[in-house]
Structures are given as structure tokens and as C-alpha cells.
Scaffold this active site. Structure first.
Site, mmCIF file in Angstrom:
data_model
loop_
_atom_site.group_PDB
_atom_site.id
_atom_site.type_symbol
_atom_site.label_atom_id
_atom_site.label_comp_id
_atom_site.label_asym_id
_atom_site.label_seq_id
_atom_site.Cartn_x
_atom_site.Cartn_y
_atom_site.Cartn_z
ATOM 1 N N GLY A 44 49.549 31.029 77.298
ATOM 2 C CA GLY A 44 48.475 30.720 76.356
ATOM 3 C C GLY A 44 47.573 31.885 75.993
ATOM 4 N N ASP A 100 43.208 31.722 78.198
ATOM 5 C CA ASP A 100 42.996 31.090 76.898
ATOM 6 C C ASP A 100 41.863 30.069 76.982
ATOM 7 O OD1 ASP A 100 44.497 29.450 78.573
ATOM 8 O OD2 ASP A 100 45.975 28.893 77.065
ATOM 9 N N ASP A 103 39.412 24.790 81.644
ATOM 10 C CA ASP A 103 39.277 23.348 81.490
ATOM 11 C C ASP A 103 38.754 22.794 82.823
ATOM 12 O OD1 ASP A 103 39.606 20.869 80.228
ATOM 13 O OD2 ASP A 103 41.697 20.681 80.822
ATOM 14 N N PHE A 152 41.350 18.173 72.789
ATOM 15 C CA PHE A 152 42.553 18.956 73.030
ATOM 16 C C PHE A 152 42.795 19.868 71.833
ATOM 17 C CE2 PHE A 152 46.978 20.028 73.607
ATOM 18 C CZ PHE A 152 46.966 20.336 74.962
ATOM 19 N N VAL A 153 42.824 21.164 72.091
ATOM 20 C CA VAL A 153 42.944 22.132 70.999
ATOM 21 C C VAL A 153 44.246 22.924 71.083
ATOM 22 C CG1 VAL A 153 40.462 22.384 70.657
ATOM 23 C CG2 VAL A 153 41.628 23.848 72.318
ATOM 24 N N ARG A 165 51.395 27.458 69.063
ATOM 25 C CA ARG A 165 50.775 28.695 69.566
ATOM 26 C C ARG A 165 50.549 29.692 68.431
ATOM 27 N NH1 ARG A 165 51.072 28.505 75.211
ATOM 28 N NH2 ARG A 165 52.939 27.562 76.115
#
Ligand code: IMP
Ligand code: MG
Length: 181
Positions: A44, A100, A103, A152-153, A165
Site C-alpha cells: 500500500g 499508507d 487504522d 474505507f478508502v 491502487r
């Protein structure tokens, strides 16, 4: 088209570029005279890493590690599996872990603990995105691009089921794509 899966753009290409430039300037100041090793957590962070390293005006080395914590879902499994470890000797290195998104923090908590046992001079975390509402591990990023809500991105390196991506911006996926309401 890829765009059709996106409900809204959360961070535009222009905003990403400006933020990466300012993070790079800050890191350049902070790491002058140090032994900077940038560690990208695959997959990511690969786009953020590529842009951030070019915004840093210092000699530095890079390395990559690959861990898995999510499988193909959208919720943390809590299990961190090392798929590819670092190749470089970490003794005396000032590590900057490039992520990235932060969370739950479980992934980075595990990684920083593991790497700090290898003789590093220092370890800091640079994350492009931060979702503090979802944090369960005791972890605060040293450099953070954008604090975002609990959505959620995808894009700019972030995936859903290994896709999206390559979107040049950060967007929120339409819930029907991942079976939400
Ligand atoms: P944590 O261990 O819960 O902090 O998980 C961090 C990892 O989960 C990130 O490096 C991403 O790979 C993935 N992740 C968390 N939230 C999102 C998201 O909104 N979109 C895509 N991937 C995410
Ligand atoms: Mg990741």
C-alpha cells in the site's frame, strides 16, 4: 472505468502532492546528519514512498517489507504475517517506516517492536493517512499526512481486494463494491 467504483474523492491529487512536499521538507530538516533508512511497508505505501523519497533532500537508503494483516476483507484480522522481511542491516540506522494508512495500528505496533530489537538508532513512523477513531494499539505517527474519518478508502496505493491502487487520488469506494449497504 475505475472511477465508476468511487463514491467520492476524499483527498485530491493536488492535495496529495502539496502534503507530500511539506512532509518531505519537514523530514529533510529532522534527519539532517542522521543515517536515514526509509522502510516501505508493501504494497500500500509504494506510491507514497516513491513520492516522499523524492521530496527529501538528503542521502538515504530504502528497503521494503511485506506483511499481511487484512486478507481481502475490510476489517483487521489482528494477525500480522511477515511475507518479506528487510534485507538491510539495521544497526545504527534511523528508520522511517512509511505506511499508507494507520487504522487499528496493530500492524505497525508489531513491526516497530520487531525492528527495534535489531540495533536501530531510532524509529519513527510516517503515515499518509490516519484513522485515529479506529486505533486499538498504542501508536501515534510522527508524521501524518491526513486524518480521515472511519471510511474505507482506496487509491494512491491503497487497495480493496488488490484493486484500485492505481487511482491517482484517495477515494471512498461505493459500499456495493464490497458488499456493504
Ligand atoms: P492496521 O493494522 O489496522 O493499522 O492496518 C493497517 C493496514 O490495513 C494498512 O496498511 C492497509 O493496508 C489496511 N487498511 C486499513 N484501512 C484501510 C482502508 O481504508 N483502505 C485500504 N486499506 C486499509
Ligand atoms: Mg498497508
Amino acid at each position: 472505468m475505475l472511477n465508476d467504483a468511487i463514491e467520492k474523492v476524499l483527498v485530491s491529487e493536488e492535495e496529495l502532492k502539496a502534503k507530500v512536499t511539506s512532509l518531505g521538507q519537514q523530514i529533510t530538516k529532522d534527519y539532517a546528519g542522521k543515517n536515514l533508512l526509509m522502510v516501505s511497508v508493501l504494497k500500500g505505501s509504494v506510491i507514497f514512498m516513491a513520492d516522499l523519497m523524492r521530496a527529501i533532500d538528503l542521502p538515504c537508503t530504502i528497503d521494503f517489507m511485506c506483511v499481511s494483516s487484512y486478507g481481502s476483507g475490510t476489517k483487521s484480522s489482528g494477525v500480522v504475517k511477515i511475507i518479506k522481511d528487510l534485507d538491510i542491516d539495521l544497526h545504527g540506522k534511523d528508520l522511517l517506516i512509511v505506511e499508507d494508512i494507520l487504522d487499528s495500528g496493530k500492524t505497525l505496533h508489531y513491526i516497530t517492536k520487531m525492528l527495534s530489537d535489531r540495533g536501530t538508532a531510532s524509529i519513527r513512523i510516517a503515515t499518509l493517512l490516519d484513522k485515529p477513531d479506529r486505533r486499538t494499539a498504542p501508536l501515534t505517527p510522527d508524521y501524518s499526512g491526513f486524518v480521515i474519518p472511519d471510511e474505507f478508502v482506496v487509491g494512491y496505493g491503497l487497495d480493496y481486494d488488490e484493486k484500485y491502487r492505481n487511482l491517482p487520488y484517495i477515494g471512498v469506494l461505493k459500499p456495493e463494491i464490497y458488499g456493504g449497504k
